[in-house]
Design a protein around this motif. Structure first.
Motif, PDB file in Angstrom:
ATOM      1  N   PHE A  92       2.069  13.504  -0.037  1.00 60.31           N
ATOM      2  CA  PHE A  92       2.649  13.377   1.305  1.00 60.31           C
ATOM      3  C   PHE A  92       2.522  14.683   2.072  1.00 60.31           C
ATOM      4  CE2 PHE A  92       6.213  13.668   4.228  1.00 60.31           C
ATOM      5  CZ  PHE A  92       5.980  12.541   4.980  1.00 60.31           C
ATOM      6  N   ARG A 111       0.825  -1.207   0.000  1.00 58.80           N
ATOM      7  CA  ARG A 111       0.000   0.000   0.000  1.00 58.80           C
ATOM      8  C   ARG A 111       0.854   1.250   0.000  1.00 58.80           C
ATOM      9  NH1 ARG A 111      -4.390  -0.940   4.583  1.00 58.80           N
ATOM     10  NH2 ARG A 111      -5.419   0.787   3.583  1.00 58.80           N
ATOM     11  N   ASN A 112       2.142   1.051   0.129  1.00 55.54           N
ATOM     12  CA  ASN A 112       3.029   2.200   0.116  1.00 55.54           C
ATOM     13  C   ASN A 112       3.177   2.711  -1.315  1.00 55.54           C
ATOM     14  OD1 ASN A 112       5.335   3.831   0.128  1.00 55.54           O
ATOM     15  ND2 ASN A 112       5.973   2.868   2.029  1.00 55.54           N
ATOM     16  N   ILE A 116       4.921  13.059  -3.635  1.00 53.46           N
ATOM     17  CA  ILE A 116       5.447  14.068  -2.711  1.00 53.46           C
ATOM     18  C   ILE A 116       4.361  15.095  -2.376  1.00 53.46           C
ATOM     19  CG2 ILE A 116       7.074  15.982  -2.522  1.00 53.46           C
ATOM     20  CD1 ILE A 116       9.118  14.294  -3.861  1.00 53.46           C
ATOM     21  N   ILE A 125       5.395   4.565  -2.896  1.00 56.81           N
ATOM     22  CA  ILE A 125       6.693   4.419  -3.562  1.00 56.81           C
ATOM     23  C   ILE A 125       6.975   2.953  -3.874  1.00 56.81           C
ATOM     24  CG2 ILE A 125       9.153   4.702  -3.197  1.00 56.81           C
ATOM     25  CD1 ILE A 125       8.581   7.332  -1.923  1.00 56.81           C
ATOM     26  N   LYS A 126       6.550   2.083  -2.984  1.00 59.46           N
ATOM     27  CA  LYS A 126       6.711   0.649  -3.246  1.00 59.46           C
ATOM     28  C   LYS A 126       5.938   0.257  -4.496  1.00 59.46           C
ATOM     29  CE  LYS A 126       8.496  -3.001  -1.319  1.00 59.46           C
ATOM     30  NZ  LYS A 126       8.044  -3.121   0.033  1.00 59.46           N
ATOM     31  N   ARG A 170       0.138  16.687   1.960  1.00 58.73           N
ATOM     32  CA  ARG A 170      -1.245  16.812   2.374  1.00 58.73           C
ATOM     33  C   ARG A 170      -1.598  15.823   3.478  1.00 58.73           C
ATOM     34  NH1 ARG A 170      -5.913  18.675  -0.428  1.00 58.73           N
ATOM     35  NH2 ARG A 170      -5.096  20.536  -1.363  1.00 58.73           N
ATOM     36  N   ARG A 214       0.517  13.564   5.024  1.00 60.10           N
ATOM     37  CA  ARG A 214       1.629  13.193   5.901  1.00 60.10           C
ATOM     38  C   ARG A 214       1.808  11.677   5.951  1.00 60.10           C
ATOM     39  NH1 ARG A 214       4.400  17.139   5.491  1.00 60.10           N
ATOM     40  NH2 ARG A 214       5.759  16.429   7.143  1.00 60.10           N
ATOM     41  N   LEU A 252       2.529   7.988   3.192  1.00 63.41           N
ATOM     42  CA  LEU A 252       2.604   7.432   1.846  1.00 63.41           C
ATOM     43  C   LEU A 252       1.601   6.309   1.650  1.00 63.41           C
ATOM     44  CD1 LEU A 252       6.428   7.318   1.262  1.00 63.41           C
ATOM     45  CD2 LEU A 252       4.785   8.683   0.044  1.00 63.41           C
ATOM     46  N   ASP A 253       0.820   6.041   2.683  1.00 58.93           N
ATOM     47  CA  ASP A 253      -0.135   4.944   2.616  1.00 58.93           C
ATOM     48  C   ASP A 253      -1.290   5.329   1.692  1.00 58.93           C
ATOM     49  OD1 ASP A 253      -1.853   2.905   2.956  1.00 58.93           O
ATOM     50  OD2 ASP A 253      -1.718   2.863   5.144  1.00 58.93           O
TER      51      ASP A 253
END
Lengths: 100, 210
Positions: A84, A26-27, A81, A29-30, A86, A88, A90-91
């Protein structure tokens, strides 16, 4: 020489690994990393078949695909980014702005 | 063991590690390792130029971009929990491997032809003679992606102003003037909205002159 089906199967395995990661993480970037793996699997196919036919077009497509992947990574990461800033986090499960 | 088998095992192992490693930074580094493995596979296929491009653009540029993004967008405790649909996704991917391998192992005795071409020269000729227009379009696309990425990653103020505008829909004109610049870069803005913005800008300019 290795038969092309070896490359194709390897590409299928890589694609499935990317898919696995795409579905299970769910990340943000992952997920982008997994998309890169998927794109690489596709590129490997293109290059393998290009080698099979002694053709340049497959290489060319792979080249274009690499450039597109670079563009995709740049835009995707900047979206993450901005997100993030907004949320805070990355989920992607926490992003509910676009849901209704 | 042939070179192909070694490279294939390496690539698959690093891909799995890239997917499974929990720490994002390590995951990105494993991705770089995997990309270099794919570059090696390109070399075994006789695509030297692509292998070089792969290392420079993918393992160099894209991975460092990802690393930068990770460092920008991470603080302690912000790591999300692993997804809840892990079992289902894993099953689906496994199923995918089996199906694809079963399908593909039966298909034709393909063999890579020995090198009967001039490599770089031929590729350059193909790009700049037969595929010149797509190449140029691609360069424009890269420029657009660059501008878009810069816009998206800019400070909160600009992005927030743009999304606020879209969210409320109806707004008085002077607010529209203030935020016009941000909105024009946004692809979602409707044509009518854009027209009204242009009108507003013209008024603004007229005021400046008088």
């Amino acid at each position: 020489m290795v038969p092309v089906s070896g490359y194709v199967i390897l590409s299928a395995i890589l694609f499935s690994i990317g898919l696995w990661g795409l579905l299970t993480s769910r990340n943000g970037i992952k997920i982008l990393i997994c998309v890169e793996i998927l794109l690489n699997a596709a590129n490997l196919n293109l290059v393998a078949f290009s080698g099979l036919w002694a053709e340049q077009r497959g290489y060319l497509f792979a080249l274009f695909s690499i450039a597109l992947a670079a563009a995709e990574a740049a835009v995707g990461l900047s979206i993450l980014i901005a997100l993030f800033r907004r949320v805070r986090s990355l989920d992607l499960g926490k992003v509910r702005h676009l849901r209704w | 063991m042939s070179l192909f088998v070694i490279l294939a095992l390496y690539t698959v192992a690093t891909a799995i590690l890239a997917v499974r490693t929990e720490t994002l930074t390590y995951s990105a580094l494993w991705l770089a390792a995997m990309l270099i493995g794919v570059a090696g596979l390109f070399l075994t296929l006789g695509a030297e130029f692509l292998a070089v491009i792969q290392v420079i653009i993918y393992a160099g540029a894209v991975v460092s971009l990802i690393l930068f993004a990770i460092m920008f967008a991470q603080h302690r405790g912000s790591e999300p929990k692993p997804g809840s649909n892990r079992a289902r996704g894993s099953l689906l991917a496994l199923f995918f491997v089996l199906i694809l391998s079963a399908l593909l192992s039966g298909v034709g005795p393909w063999r890579v032809l020995p090198e009967g071409r001039e490599g770089f020269l031929e590729l350059g000729r193909t790009i700049f003679k037969d595929y010149l227009l797509p190449f140029e379009v691609l360069s424009v696309l890269l420029l657009a992606a660059l501008v878009g990425a810069v816009f998206l990653a800019k400070r909160e103020r600009l992005v927030a102003a743009g999304s606020e505008r879209i969210g409320t829909g109806v707004q008085s004109q002077d607010q529209g003037q203030k935020q016009g610049e941000g909105d024009q870069a946004q692809a979602g803005a409707g044509a009518a909205e854009a027209a009204s913005e242009r009108g507003a800008e013209g008024k603004e300019r007229g005021k400046g002159v008088s």
